[in-house]
Write an enzyme that holds these catalytic residues in place. Structure first.
Site, PDB file in Angstrom:
ATOM      1  N   GLY A 123       0.825  -1.282   0.095  1.00 27.96           N
ATOM      2  CA  GLY A 123       0.064   0.035   0.017  1.00 27.96           C
ATOM      3  C   GLY A 123       0.767   1.149  -0.004  1.00 27.96           C
ATOM      4  CD  GLU A 146       1.342  -6.858  -2.542  1.00 31.10           C
ATOM      5  OE1 GLU A 146       1.229  -5.533  -2.103  1.00 31.10           O
ATOM      6  OE2 GLU A 146       2.317  -7.048  -3.242  1.00 31.10           O
ATOM      7  CG  ASP A 154      -3.858  -4.335  -3.346  1.00 28.14           C
ATOM      8  OD1 ASP A 154      -2.701  -4.352  -2.970  1.00 28.14           O
ATOM      9  OD2 ASP A 154      -5.002  -4.058  -2.507  1.00 28.14           O
TER      10      ASP A 154
END
Length: 371
Positions: A123, A146, A154
């Site tokens: 993130g 991830e 993402d």
């Protein structure tokens, strides 16, 4: 009195202008991105965007270790245990609001300088990559890790990794490899190299500039300022460039099983590259196949379209067992011994992956109408 998770302030920028400053302020957790951080930043960034006295924005972080080590997975983990594979309203809000913030950064109407010093992962990469002026330093350590926790890259990773040169984006997404500042610039994830010790001088230079009423002019002013700040610095050597041909050969072709077979048999003396190969071989097979499929499906999509696909994929991960198991193994029990299910890439069925792309309720209102 409890410290705010994001500190907001302004610094002088010329005669009658200011730069807004948003400082991630949870250094004990390596500034892991929480829902509260997102909810604090989004309205403040919009307010600064509408404020004529704000010439630009600086996004940085408290502490010397990390800009942002990723999303707050511990908070998500608690909800995964609570609801299992049922509807997860926390996850719906977290991913919808996080992707809304990331999209705002990518489309911000004023110069947005992100100081990506220290650990920048997951993130945190989403925040850095969205800025118009992305600074990396001698201390930057960037990764999309991830696959280690049963998720996938993402925060727009499907979009920006697919635009990296050669197979380097695929390599980063499937190996959790940690890269330095020079690598980040080479892959298009950053723009400027400035030694971290020169940050104060950069802020002084911002204060000394005469800023325009034109955002376009101010983008150019900030670019010149940052280029000058890093002009005498020597960047670290790039491992991605050193191993570029090998990476392209390992990840060549259109069959993931071919790549997996090469990775299972590959051996080299370089610890960094061999570590990346080992991470691939130990990562969640479901994450590897999902990442591969996302990069294939979203190749020609806009950023907004990618965020909507990623929203369903993220909720799909929450509904499967690997995400909770990965967070447990890496962040909770820290035994680093996850029991992945499916246990091999070959065992990941097309139906299992397709389930990640189906709608689970309504599209998040925060991202439903993004363009």
């Amino acid at each position: 009195m409890q410290e705010p998770v994001v500190k907001f302030s302004t610094i002088p920028a010329g005669q009658d202008k200011f730069f807004g400053v948003a400082t991630l302020n949870v250094p004990a957790s390596l500034n892991a991105l929480s829902m509260q951080m997102v909810r604090d930043m989004t309205p403040q960034l919009r307010a600064w965007q509408a404020d004529a006295s704000i010439a630009g924005v600086l996004l940085d972080a408290a502490g010397e270790k990390a800009f942002c080590a990723g999303g707050d997975m511990r908070q998500l983990y608690d909800t995964l245990l609570e609801v299992g594979g049922a509807r997860n309203e926390y996850a719906e809000r977290f991913f919808g609001e996080e992707y809304e913030l990331d999209h705002l950064l990518h489309n911000y109407g004023k110069p947005l300088l992100c100081w990506g010093h220290g650990i920048v992962m997951g993130g945190g990469v989403g925040l850095l990559v969205g800025a118009s002026h992305r600074v990396v330093t001698d201390g930057t350590r960037l990764a999309m890790p991830e696959i280690n926790i049963g998720l996938y890259p993402d925060v727009g990773g499907t979009w920006f990794l697919g635009r990296a040169p050669g197979k380097t984006g695929l390599f980063l997404g499937l190996t959790a490899a940690i890269i330095n500042a020079t690598d980040a610039i080479f892959t298009g994830l950053a723009d400027f190299y400035v030694p971290h010790q020169d940050k104060a001088a950069v802020l002084d230079a911002i204060a000394a500039q005469t800023w325009s009423a034109s955002a376009q002019d101010n983008h150019a002013i900030l670019s010149r300022l940052l280029l000058d700040a890093g002009s005498q610095a020597t960047q670290p050597p790039s491992r991605l460039l050193e191993h570029y041909d090998t990476i392209n050969a390992l990840f060549a072709g259109d069959d993931l099983l071919d790549i997996a077979q090469r990775m299972r048999t590959f051996q080299c003396e370089d610890k960094w590259l061999q570590g990346a190969v080992t991470a691939f071989n130990k990562g969640a097979p479901s994450s590897i196949v999902l990442t591969w499929e996302l990069l294939r499906r979203c190749k020609r999509m806009s950023l907004a379209e990618v965020f909507r696909v990623e929203y369903w994929a993220s909720l799909g991960c929450c509904a499967q067992a690997d995400l909770a198991e990965g967070i447990r193994a890496v962040l909770v029990d820290k035994d680093r011994n996850p029991a992945w299910n499916p246990s091999t890439i070959e065992a990941v069925s097309p139906a299992y992956i397709e389930d990640h792309f189906r709608a689970r309720g309504d599209m998040a209102p925060e991202i439903a109408h993004l363009r």
